[in-house]
Structures are given as structure tokens and as C-alpha cells.
Motif scaffolding. Structure first.
Motif, PDB file in Angstrom:
ATOM      1  N   ASN A 122       0.840  -1.201   0.000  1.00  0.00           N
ATOM      2  CA  ASN A 122       0.000   0.000   0.000  1.00  0.00           C
ATOM      3  C   ASN A 122       0.872   1.246   0.000  1.00  0.00           C
ATOM      4  OD1 ASN A 122      -2.285  -1.700   0.319  1.00  0.00           O
ATOM      5  ND2 ASN A 122      -1.927  -1.750   2.524  1.00  0.00           N
ATOM      6  N   GLY A 123       0.565   2.169  -0.863  1.00  0.00           N
ATOM      7  CA  GLY A 123       1.287   3.428  -0.870  1.00  0.00           C
ATOM      8  C   GLY A 123       0.696   4.407   0.129  1.00  0.00           C
ATOM      9  N   THR A 124       1.175   5.631   0.101  1.00  0.00           N
ATOM     10  CA  THR A 124       0.566   6.684   0.898  1.00  0.00           C
ATOM     11  C   THR A 124      -0.878   6.893   0.441  1.00  0.00           C
ATOM     12  OG1 THR A 124       1.278   8.403  -0.632  1.00  0.00           O
ATOM     13  CG2 THR A 124       2.798   7.847   1.159  1.00  0.00           C
ATOM     14  N   LEU A 125      -1.667   7.567   1.259  1.00  0.00           N
ATOM     15  CA  LEU A 125      -3.035   7.878   0.867  1.00  0.00           C
ATOM     16  C   LEU A 125      -3.058   8.743  -0.396  1.00  0.00           C
ATOM     17  CD1 LEU A 125      -4.618   8.591   4.378  1.00  0.00           C
ATOM     18  CD2 LEU A 125      -4.413   6.428   3.150  1.00  0.00           C
ATOM     19  N   SER A 126      -2.034   9.544  -0.583  1.00  0.00           N
ATOM     20  CA  SER A 126      -1.942  10.417  -1.756  1.00  0.00           C
ATOM     21  C   SER A 126      -1.856   9.632  -3.050  1.00  0.00           C
ATOM     22  CB  SER A 126      -0.708  11.322  -1.640  1.00  0.00           C
ATOM     23  OG  SER A 126      -0.604  11.888  -0.360  1.00  0.00           O
ATOM     24  N   ARG A 127      -1.364   8.419  -2.970  1.00  0.00           N
ATOM     25  CA  ARG A 127      -1.174   7.594  -4.172  1.00  0.00           C
ATOM     26  C   ARG A 127      -2.496   7.228  -4.829  1.00  0.00           C
ATOM     27  NH1 ARG A 127       1.704   1.683  -4.143  1.00  0.00           N
ATOM     28  NH2 ARG A 127       2.632   1.709  -6.218  1.00  0.00           N
ATOM     29  N   ALA A 128      -3.601   7.318  -4.083  1.00  0.00           N
ATOM     30  CA  ALA A 128      -4.913   6.961  -4.625  1.00  0.00           C
ATOM     31  C   ALA A 128      -5.536   8.080  -5.446  1.00  0.00           C
ATOM     32  CB  ALA A 128      -5.859   6.591  -3.489  1.00  0.00           C
ATOM     33  N   VAL A 129      -4.935   9.263  -5.463  1.00  0.00           N
ATOM     34  CA  VAL A 129      -5.547  10.412  -6.131  1.00  0.00           C
ATOM     35  C   VAL A 129      -5.552  10.206  -7.648  1.00  0.00           C
ATOM     36  CG1 VAL A 129      -5.392  12.890  -6.547  1.00  0.00           C
ATOM     37  CG2 VAL A 129      -4.914  11.967  -4.268  1.00  0.00           C
ATOM     38  N   ALA A 130      -6.736  10.404  -8.242  1.00  0.00           N
ATOM     39  CA  ALA A 130      -6.890  10.272  -9.692  1.00  0.00           C
ATOM     40  C   ALA A 130      -7.302  11.585 -10.344  1.00  0.00           C
ATOM     41  CB  ALA A 130      -7.923   9.197 -10.010  1.00  0.00           C
ATOM     42  N   GLY A 131      -7.493  12.634  -9.557  1.00  0.00           N
ATOM     43  CA  GLY A 131      -7.863  13.926 -10.116  1.00  0.00           C
ATOM     44  C   GLY A 131      -8.051  14.960  -9.031  1.00  0.00           C
ATOM     45  N   LEU A 132      -7.798  16.223  -9.376  1.00  0.00           N
ATOM     46  CA  LEU A 132      -7.941  17.343  -8.448  1.00  0.00           C
ATOM     47  C   LEU A 132      -8.518  18.545  -9.177  1.00  0.00           C
ATOM     48  CD1 LEU A 132      -4.442  17.363  -6.667  1.00  0.00           C
ATOM     49  CD2 LEU A 132      -6.596  16.576  -5.655  1.00  0.00           C
ATOM     50  N   ASP A 133      -9.387  19.293  -8.483  1.00  0.00           N
ATOM     51  CA  ASP A 133      -9.760  20.646  -8.894  1.00  0.00           C
ATOM     52  C   ASP A 133      -9.153  21.604  -7.883  1.00  0.00           C
ATOM     53  OD1 ASP A 133     -11.198  19.747 -11.036  1.00  0.00           O
ATOM     54  OD2 ASP A 133     -13.175  20.133 -10.169  1.00  0.00           O
ATOM     55  N   ILE A 134      -8.406  22.592  -8.376  1.00  0.00           N
ATOM     56  CA  ILE A 134      -7.708  23.525  -7.499  1.00  0.00           C
ATOM     57  C   ILE A 134      -8.165  24.943  -7.812  1.00  0.00           C
ATOM     58  CG2 ILE A 134      -5.450  24.399  -6.773  1.00  0.00           C
ATOM     59  CD1 ILE A 134      -4.237  21.769  -7.799  1.00  0.00           C
ATOM     60  N   VAL A 135      -8.643  25.655  -6.795  1.00  0.00           N
ATOM     61  CA  VAL A 135      -8.994  27.065  -6.947  1.00  0.00           C
ATOM     62  C   VAL A 135      -7.717  27.877  -6.756  1.00  0.00           C
ATOM     63  CG1 VAL A 135     -10.382  28.978  -6.086  1.00  0.00           C
ATOM     64  CG2 VAL A 135     -11.337  26.663  -6.106  1.00  0.00           C
ATOM     65  N   THR A 136      -7.275  28.553  -7.798  1.00  0.00           N
ATOM     66  CA  THR A 136      -6.042  29.331  -7.739  1.00  0.00           C
ATOM     67  C   THR A 136      -6.334  30.740  -7.236  1.00  0.00           C
ATOM     68  OG1 THR A 136      -6.264  30.060 -10.032  1.00  0.00           O
ATOM     69  CG2 THR A 136      -5.089  27.989  -9.644  1.00  0.00           C
ATOM     70  N   ALA A 137      -5.282  31.541  -7.096  1.00  0.00           N
ATOM     71  CA  ALA A 137      -5.412  32.863  -6.485  1.00  0.00           C
ATOM     72  C   ALA A 137      -6.360  33.778  -7.249  1.00  0.00           C
ATOM     73  CB  ALA A 137      -4.034  33.511  -6.369  1.00  0.00           C
ATOM     74  N   SER A 138      -6.504  33.575  -8.538  1.00  0.00           N
ATOM     75  CA  SER A 138      -7.411  34.402  -9.335  1.00  0.00           C
ATOM     76  C   SER A 138      -8.870  33.982  -9.183  1.00  0.00           C
ATOM     77  CB  SER A 138      -7.017  34.316 -10.814  1.00  0.00           C
ATOM     78  OG  SER A 138      -7.227  32.999 -11.300  1.00  0.00           O
ATOM     79  N   GLY A 139      -9.106  32.867  -8.512  1.00  0.00           N
ATOM     80  CA  GLY A 139     -10.453  32.316  -8.406  1.00  0.00           C
ATOM     81  C   GLY A 139     -10.759  31.299  -9.493  1.00  0.00           C
ATOM     82  N   GLU A 140      -9.848  31.130 -10.423  1.00  0.00           N
ATOM     83  CA  GLU A 140     -10.027  30.146 -11.500  1.00  0.00           C
ATOM     84  C   GLU A 140      -9.883  28.736 -10.939  1.00  0.00           C
ATOM     85  OE1 GLU A 140      -7.666  28.697 -15.568  1.00  0.00           O
ATOM     86  OE2 GLU A 140      -6.857  30.300 -14.298  1.00  0.00           O
ATOM     87  N   ILE A 141     -10.625  27.786 -11.517  1.00  0.00           N
ATOM     88  CA  ILE A 141     -10.495  26.384 -11.143  1.00  0.00           C
ATOM     89  C   ILE A 141      -9.624  25.672 -12.174  1.00  0.00           C
ATOM     90  CG2 ILE A 141     -11.673  24.189 -10.807  1.00  0.00           C
ATOM     91  CD1 ILE A 141     -14.058  25.696  -9.749  1.00  0.00           C
ATOM     92  N   VAL A 142      -8.523  25.114 -11.700  1.00  0.00           N
ATOM     93  CA  VAL A 142      -7.622  24.338 -12.549  1.00  0.00           C
ATOM     94  C   VAL A 142      -7.860  22.867 -12.261  1.00  0.00           C
ATOM     95  CG1 VAL A 142      -5.221  23.776 -13.054  1.00  0.00           C
ATOM     96  CG2 VAL A 142      -5.879  26.157 -12.642  1.00  0.00           C
ATOM     97  N   THR A 143      -8.200  22.105 -13.291  1.00  0.00           N
ATOM     98  CA  THR A 143      -8.435  20.665 -13.152  1.00  0.00           C
ATOM     99  C   THR A 143      -7.184  19.915 -13.575  1.00  0.00           C
ATOM    100  OG1 THR A 143     -10.818  20.884 -13.524  1.00  0.00           O
ATOM    101  CG2 THR A 143      -9.837  18.723 -13.912  1.00  0.00           C
ATOM    102  N   MET A 144      -6.733  19.002 -12.708  1.00  0.00           N
ATOM    103  CA  MET A 144      -5.524  18.239 -13.009  1.00  0.00           C
ATOM    104  C   MET A 144      -5.847  16.750 -12.967  1.00  0.00           C
ATOM    105  SD  MET A 144      -2.460  20.389 -11.217  1.00  0.00           S
ATOM    106  CE  MET A 144      -1.334  19.860 -12.518  1.00  0.00           C
ATOM    107  N   SER A 145      -5.265  16.013 -13.904  1.00  0.00           N
ATOM    108  CA  SER A 145      -5.456  14.571 -14.007  1.00  0.00           C
ATOM    109  C   SER A 145      -4.101  13.920 -14.269  1.00  0.00           C
ATOM    110  CB  SER A 145      -6.415  14.255 -15.158  1.00  0.00           C
ATOM    111  OG  SER A 145      -5.754  14.423 -16.410  1.00  0.00           O
ATOM    112  N   PRO A 146      -4.041  12.577 -14.217  1.00  0.00           N
ATOM    113  CA  PRO A 146      -2.771  11.908 -14.496  1.00  0.00           C
ATOM    114  C   PRO A 146      -2.187  12.211 -15.863  1.00  0.00           C
ATOM    115  CG  PRO A 146      -4.271  10.404 -13.402  1.00  0.00           C
ATOM    116  CD  PRO A 146      -5.074  11.638 -13.726  1.00  0.00           C
ATOM    117  N   ALA A 147      -2.987  12.759 -16.776  1.00  0.00           N
ATOM    118  CA  ALA A 147      -2.465  13.123 -18.094  1.00  0.00           C
ATOM    119  C   ALA A 147      -1.600  14.372 -18.046  1.00  0.00           C
ATOM    120  CB  ALA A 147      -3.624  13.336 -19.068  1.00  0.00           C
ATOM    121  N   ASP A 148      -1.703  15.158 -16.979  1.00  0.00           N
ATOM    122  CA  ASP A 148      -0.916  16.389 -16.859  1.00  0.00           C
ATOM    123  C   ASP A 148       0.510  16.066 -16.417  1.00  0.00           C
ATOM    124  OD1 ASP A 148      -2.967  18.482 -17.339  1.00  0.00           O
ATOM    125  OD2 ASP A 148      -3.910  17.548 -15.599  1.00  0.00           O
ATOM    126  N   PRO A 149       1.509  16.652 -17.044  1.00  0.00           N
ATOM    127  CA  PRO A 149       2.905  16.334 -16.686  1.00  0.00           C
ATOM    128  C   PRO A 149       3.257  16.733 -15.261  1.00  0.00           C
ATOM    129  CG  PRO A 149       2.799  18.192 -18.227  1.00  0.00           C
ATOM    130  CD  PRO A 149       1.425  17.593 -18.177  1.00  0.00           C
TER     131      PRO A 149
END
Length: 410
Positions: A122-149
Motif C-alpha cells: 500500500n502506498g501513501t493515501l496520496s497515491r490513490a488520487v486520480a484527479g484534483l480541482d484547485i482554486v487558484t489565487a485568481s479564483g479560477e479552477i484548474v483541473t488536473m489529471s494523471p495526463a498532466d505532466p
């Protein structure tokens, strides 16, 4: 208005504003207006990692838990705790691969700090992450997936990229687990058979106070239908009755032991969601060493027992599989975690951390980001420059920086 303290009442937050948005749009507005802000999770960090001039809690957001059977994932809002997510999954016939020792913590906070359970596979709990939505300082939502470098850099982020508003985790079919506690393991048998002991069940924890010839207790968490626990474990025998990880503590807070099968969410954590975990009034620190150094690192800490034990409630050894997450304690190495639950004696404990870090330095130790430590050796994180570049791209004005990350990361 004061924000109050962390869970263990050790750290008092300096922020004078705590936002509690009820919608994603309100969250975006709050973040875009703040010159300095960070997300506050379930307050299980032991220092100023989550502090800032302004804080935002996502606990008031709708959980929005959505299971995708096709992709075998679950998505939910950034304020959800493991103890809230796990029953929904179990009721639908699904599971997370692993859990930490307590289900009280927020998922977003756990993955941002590289928090883990145990188990060689078993890896860390973080290893299970398959996607994130992040609200950046501008208020924009950046979506990240395993396809992102940069995906592997965005997961264990220490809250430095933005506010995680939505998370997607990999899931698997539900399973049952039994817990068996063993007592009477000697230090000789532990150090000679450490790898075999840590591999003896799906999840293994070794609890010790470092002194004497008796190590303490070993908890085996075995998946029903797989390898059964042994009658004896290198001389250790099953405990007669329930045990708390900390000696002489009542066992009402602990999950079911004694080999009784039960759902994964009621066995993988040590503690129940409806009780105060551990002692509550405590300090914690933890160091993660490459597995190849495990025996030497454990032996080196044992040599400090006369200094450590008087200030200690308990230590725990846990294992985890390697991952590719840039700031993870298990980055590119199978690892062994050496955890300390200290008495709430900061004047005595904090100076000990420098001694422990000096002792573990030859073994390439990395501290747990959310727990107390003295310093970080940046050379232990080969991708740290890439993480800094990612943070500067997503947060060029430093909206999500604070004293902690400026000192230890930037």
C-alpha cells in the motif's frame, strides 16, 4: 475573532479571519479577494503549515460524493473527511485501498501532507488520487489529471498551489479485514526479521516505547480470504483481550480486534470515528526512511531510548510502497515510517527532534510534513525545484505561501 487551536491544542492559529463558504462560487470569490490565504482542514497538523493571514474551511460545502463505476473512482468536495467518505463507499460495495490510523482527518489535508496508513503493498493515501480541482489565487479552477505532466507534483502540495475544491480517488471492490494483536516480540527477533514481520499481513503496525527486551505490540490487519494470521509471530503470541496502542489507555476508542472479521473501514484505522483518537493531548512527529535502511534506522533510534522514552506515549513503525509524488516521503522508495506520539512537553520534546534528525540523517530520513520536525534536508527531494516552478506558475503572487513553506520549501 480567533480561529482557535489545532486538534491537539498545541498550536494556536494566528489568522484573524476564517471563511466558511457554502458553494464553490463563494469559495472562488473568497480566494480571489484575499492577498494571503490558505485552506484549513481538520486541524491535525502540529505547526503553522495551514496558517495564514486568512483561512478558509471547506467543511460547509456540500460533500457531493459521486461514485463512477466505469472508472472505479469516487469524487467529492475538498472538505470531506475519511470517516464521512468511507461509509458511503462501503454501502455501495466499494472501498479505498488503505486508511490512516484515524478516520477523523480530511482527505484533502491528508493527501497534501503525504499522510499514510501501513502495508508493504500500500502506498501513501496520496497515491490513490486520480484527479484534483484547485482554486487558484485568481479564483479560477484548474483541473488536473494523471495526463498532466505536473500531476505528481500537485498532489502532495502542502497547500501551496491553491485550495483543493474537489478530489477524485481510485476505489476497488469492498473487502473484509480482521485485526490480531501480538505481544512478547523481542528486539532481537524484530531486527532480525523486520521485513518478514512487516510483510506478514495486508497492514502491519509495530508499537514500542523502545526500552527493554520486549518490543511492545504488533498489529496485523489481514484481508479475509487471503493469508491467515499465524498462531505465533517470531515468538510473539496473540493478546488476551483488546489493546489500545498506548499502554494503560481504555480500549473503547479502538476498532474491533481479536480476529473478528469486519468491513475495511472498521478495521484498517486503529481508532473509531465516534471517539477521540490516541491520547488527544499530545505532540506528534514522524520520519520516513527508505526501506533498505529500516533495520539500521530502528536500531539507531533504540539507542536513544534513555533520552526518548521518558517523554513518549508510544512509537509506531509502519511500511509503505514507493510512489512517484514529488514531495512524498515515499518518493521512489519503499519506505518505513518511524512515528512518535509524545507527551505534551514541548520544552523537552522539541530539542529531541534535532537529535533524532541527526541520528537518522545517514539513513536519508524525510519528515512527515504535517508533524513536528526541526529541519528539512531539501536534497532528499530531487523534484523540489520542479515543485517550486509549478507553484510559481500557479501562484505567482505567493497568495498561498506562509512562513512554513517559505522556510522549508521555497
Amino acid at each position: 475573532m480567533t480561529v482557535g487551536t489545532n486538534w491537539a491544542r498545541h498550536y494556536e492559529y494566528r489568522a484573524n479571519v476564517l471563511h466558511t463558504p457554502r458553494t464553490i462560487e463563494q469559495l472562488q470569490d473568497v480566494v480571489s479577494r484575499a492577498p494571503r490565504i490558505r485552506a484549513l482542514g481538520s486541524r491535525h497538523s502540529f505547526h503553522d503549515l495551514a496558517d495564514s493571514a486568512e483561512l478558509v474551511s471547506l467543511e460547509a460545502l456540500p460533500p457531493a460524493i459521486r461514485i463512477d463505476v466505469e472508472s472505479e473512482t469516487v469524487s467529492f468536495s475538498g472538505g470531506v473527511r475519511y470517516g464521512e467518505l468511507a461509509p458511503v463507499l462501503a454501502q455501495a460495495g466499494w472501498a479505498l485501498r488503505n486508511l490512516a490510523s484515524l478516520p477523523h482527518i480530511s482527505v484533502a489535508g491528508a493527501i497534501a501532507t503525504g499522510t499514510h496508513g501501513s502495508g508493504d503493498g500500500n502506498g501513501t493515501l496520496s497515491r490513490a488520487v486520480a484527479g484534483l480541482d484547485i482554486v487558484t489565487a485568481s479564483g479560477e479552477i484548474v483541473t488536473m489529471s494523471p495526463a498532466d505532466p505536473d500531476f505528481d507534483g500537485a498532489i502532495v502540495s502542502l497547500g501551496s498551489l491553491g485550495v483543493v475544491s474537489s478530489i477524485t480517488l481510485d476505489i476497488e471492490p469492498t473487502f473484509e479485514v480482521r485485526q490480531d494483536v501480538y505481544e512478547g516480540l523481542t528486539w532481537t527477533n524484530l531486527l532480525e526479521n523486520l521485513d518478514a514481520i512487516m510483510a506478514r499481513a495486508y497492514s502491519v503496525s509495530v508499537f514500542t516505547q523502545w526500552q527493554g527486551e520486549d518490543v511492545g505490540r504488533v498489529w496485523l490487519k489481514s484481508v479475509i480470504g487471503e493469508r491467515r494470521p499465524p498462531q505465533t509471530l517470531y515468538g510473539a503470541t496473540p493478546a488476551l483481550g483488546a489493546r489500545h496502542p498506548i499502554h494503560d489507555m481504555p480500549t473503547e476508542a479502538t476498532t474491533q480486534q481479536g480476529g473478528v472479521p469486519g468491513p475495511w473501514l472498521d478495521r484498517l484505522p486503529h481508532f473509531r470515528m465516534d471517539h477521540t483518537p490516541s491520547v488527544g493531548n499530545e505532540l506528534q512527529s514522524e520520519y520516513i526512511v527508505p526501506r533498505r535502511h529500516g533495520v539500521e534506522a530502528v536500531a539507531a533510534i533504540r539507542a536513544l531510548s534513555e533520552r526518548i522514552t521518558p517523554h513518549l506515549h508510544i512509537s509506531e513503525l509502519r511500511s509503505m510502497a514507493a510512489d512517484s509524488l514529488w514531495l512524498s516521503g515515499a518518493y521512489e522508495t519503499d519506505a518505513l515510517a518511524i512515528h512518535f506520539t509524545w507527551k505534551k512537553e514541548p520544552d523537552a520534546v522539541l530539542p529531541l527532534l534535532e537529535l533524532i534528525e541527526e541520528t537518522l540523517a545517514p539513513f536519508e530520513a524525510r519528515p512527515h510534513w504535517g508533524k513536528l520536525f526541526h529541519a528539512v534536508d531539501r536534497s532528499r527531494y530531487p523534484r523540489l525545484p520542479d515543485f517550486v516552478a509549478l507553484a510559481e506558475r500557479l501562484d505567482p503572487e505567493g497568495t498561498f505561501r506562509n512562513d512554513f513553506v517559505n522556510t522549508h520549501v521555497f
